[in-house]
Design a protein around this motif. Structure first.
Motif: not given
Length: 121
Positions: A21-30, A58-63, A83-94
């Motif tokens: 869930e975390a990985g798919i959401k980061l990839g989609a976001l990017y 679904p399942y994202v509790t914090d970003i 650009a992708g290099k500009m991102f700094e993202v932290r995501i929590t999934t439960v």
């Protein structure tokens, strides 16, 4: 041994699902946001828009999203492209008692995605 290997338990556990869930959401976001017109003045609103949009899933509790505006190359029209290099993202999934914290950030000049922690809660 039979060619059919379905008799093994191959159902992912809750931790694996939380990681997915975390990985798919980061990839989609990017891939959804790279290329978005952006400027230092609009970066905060784009950060908030990404947090609000991804946070609905679904399942994202914090970003938390940070866009590094110092990396922007402002064009003659007064804006840059995200650009992708500009991102700094932290995501929590439960997912059903399993918690995954993952991130996307620049590492060795590449926007890397990685799992920071994984635990049962």
């Amino acid at each position: 041994m039979s060619a059919d290997k379905t008799d093994r338990n191959t159902t992912p556990d809750n931790k694996a699902q939380a990681v997915f869930e975390a990985g798919i959401k980061l990839g989609a976001l990017y891939h959804q946001w790279v290329g978005t017109p952006i400027s230092p003045k609009t970066a905060a609103s784009v950060e908030k828009a990404i947090e609000n949009a991804v946070g609905l899933q679904p399942y994202v509790t914090d970003i938390k999203v940070k866009i590094h505006t110092e990396m922007m190359a402002i064009n003659s029209f007064g804006y840059s492209e995200l650009a992708g290099k500009m991102f700094e993202v932290r995501i929590t999934t439960v997912y059903e008692g399993a918690k995954c914290v993952a991130e996307l950030k620049l590492e060795n000049e590449y926007p890397m995605m990685k799992i920071l922690s994984l635990e049962e809660i």
